[in-house]
Design a protein around this motif. Structure first.
Motif, PDB file in Angstrom:
ATOM      1  N   ASP A  44       0.803  -1.213   0.000  1.00 59.20           N
ATOM      2  CA  ASP A  44       0.000   0.000   0.000  1.00 59.20           C
ATOM      3  C   ASP A  44       0.838   1.267   0.000  1.00 59.20           C
ATOM      4  N   ARG A 105      -3.321   2.703  -6.144  1.00 60.48           N
ATOM      5  CA  ARG A 105      -4.400   3.176  -5.273  1.00 60.48           C
ATOM      6  C   ARG A 105      -5.681   3.099  -6.097  1.00 60.48           C
ATOM      7  N   GLU A 116      -5.401   9.811  -2.930  1.00 59.33           N
ATOM      8  CA  GLU A 116      -5.155   8.643  -3.782  1.00 59.33           C
ATOM      9  C   GLU A 116      -4.718   9.055  -5.179  1.00 59.33           C
ATOM     10  N   GLU A 119      -0.964  10.690  -4.760  1.00 54.27           N
ATOM     11  CA  GLU A 119       0.098   9.741  -4.447  1.00 54.27           C
ATOM     12  C   GLU A 119       0.519   8.924  -5.664  1.00 54.27           C
TER      13      GLU A 119
END
Length: 311
Positions: A44, A105, A116, A119
């Motif tokens: 993640d 994401r 999201e 990133e």
């Protein structure tokens, strides 16, 4: 046996696992000295560890090769600069940059958060630009000093970047940006002896293990079409001096298949010779669509293919 990257100095980002790890190992087998970059984050993107990069370095050294580990953030200006400086400090120069680092994401657009989006764009797109920017400055300096430079950049796009992928709007946008960044960089850096190409791989990694969970080695041959090691030979060749005539291209690679992707191109057109009346535009667009081929379907759309591969 001929080793096509003998003595070349290579940076591979995101090289602690998956496709990046296979790139690093293949370059080492082909005689290159490798800087293994990896933040060591979780799937993640959380947490950091130097263990994955160090493990790959140890594998390369066990093969009799040369490698050093780097855990800088490639999407940070200073981190990317330190990465390039490490290659030059350790081995005297840099010859090849393989931009591979990234994570996912995934979310439908109506549910995606700003974080999201940011990133994924940061890690993939900015994380390609910054190492490329600092490597390019190194090669320009060498070229202007009169050295003959034979440098290579291999970027990592995706089928999602070429065709789009439902539930991956952020990733598709970043990977599409990488494909066009590749074309721009190829045009700008040719004068310094640098070629820039990209790959769009499909393979089983932490990012795609669910997509390709059912793809296993063929019982008759033992060949696993989703093995990430299948991608590395193309990348090693693109990093060699043999590939100097190839630049600005995007290659799709899956299993034993390599194909050359063709992107946007000028299609059929109609010129009225004057400003259009809005009421007449619809008929003109209908004629153009009738003359043009249908676009490739988006991954995951109704009637489209399954999910694309990723690094």
């Amino acid at each position: 046996m001929t080793r096509i990257c003998e003595g070349r100095v290579v940076i591979v980002t995101g090289a602690g696992r998956g496709i990046g790890r296979e790139h690093a190992l293949e370059f080492a087998r082909q005689g290159a000295k490798v800087v293994v970059n990896d933040l060591g984050t979780g799937r993640d993107g959380g947490g950091r560890s130097g263990a994955p990069a160090l493990a790959v370095v140890e594998e390369i050294q066990a093969l009799g090769g040369y490698a050093v580990a780097n855990c800088d953030d490639v999407a940070d200006w200073d981190g990317a600069a330190r990465l390039v400086k490490m290659a030059v400090s350790a081995y005297g120069r840099l010859d090849v940059l393989v931009n591979n680092a990234g994570f996912l994401r995934d979310r439908m657009l109506v549910s995606m958060t700003e974080h999201e989006w940011d990133e994924v764009i940061r890690v993939h797109l900015k994380g390609h630009f910054l190492p490329l920017r600092h490597a390019a400055a190194h090669w320009r300096e060498r070229s202007k000093a009169g050295e003959r430079v034979e440098a290579r950049v291999i970027n990592t796009s995706s089928g999602a970047g070429l065709l789009g992928s439902v539930g991956q709007g952020n990733y598709s946008a970043a990977k599409g940006g990488i494909a066009t960044l590749t074309q721009v960089a190829a045009a700008e850096l040719a004068r310094y002896g640098v070629t820039v190409n990209a790959i769009a791989p499909a393979a089983r990694t932490r990012m795609t293990e669910e997509v390709f969970a059912g793809e296993m080695a063929r019982p008759d041959t033992g060949f696993d079409p989703m093995d990430p090691a299948n991608v590395a030979p193309l990348v090693a060749w693109l990093g060699s001096t043999e590939s100097g005539h190839v630049t600005g291209r995007v290659f799709e690679v899956e299993g034993g298949r390599i194909s050359l992707a063709t992107g946007w191109a000028h299609g059929p057109g109609v010129d009225r010779g004057a400003r259009w009346d809005a009421a007449e535009v619809g008929e003109a667009v209908s004629r153009l669509m009738a003359e043009a081929p249908d676009p490739e379907p988006v991954y995951g759309a109704s009637g489209g293919p399954g999910g694309p591969g990723a690094e």
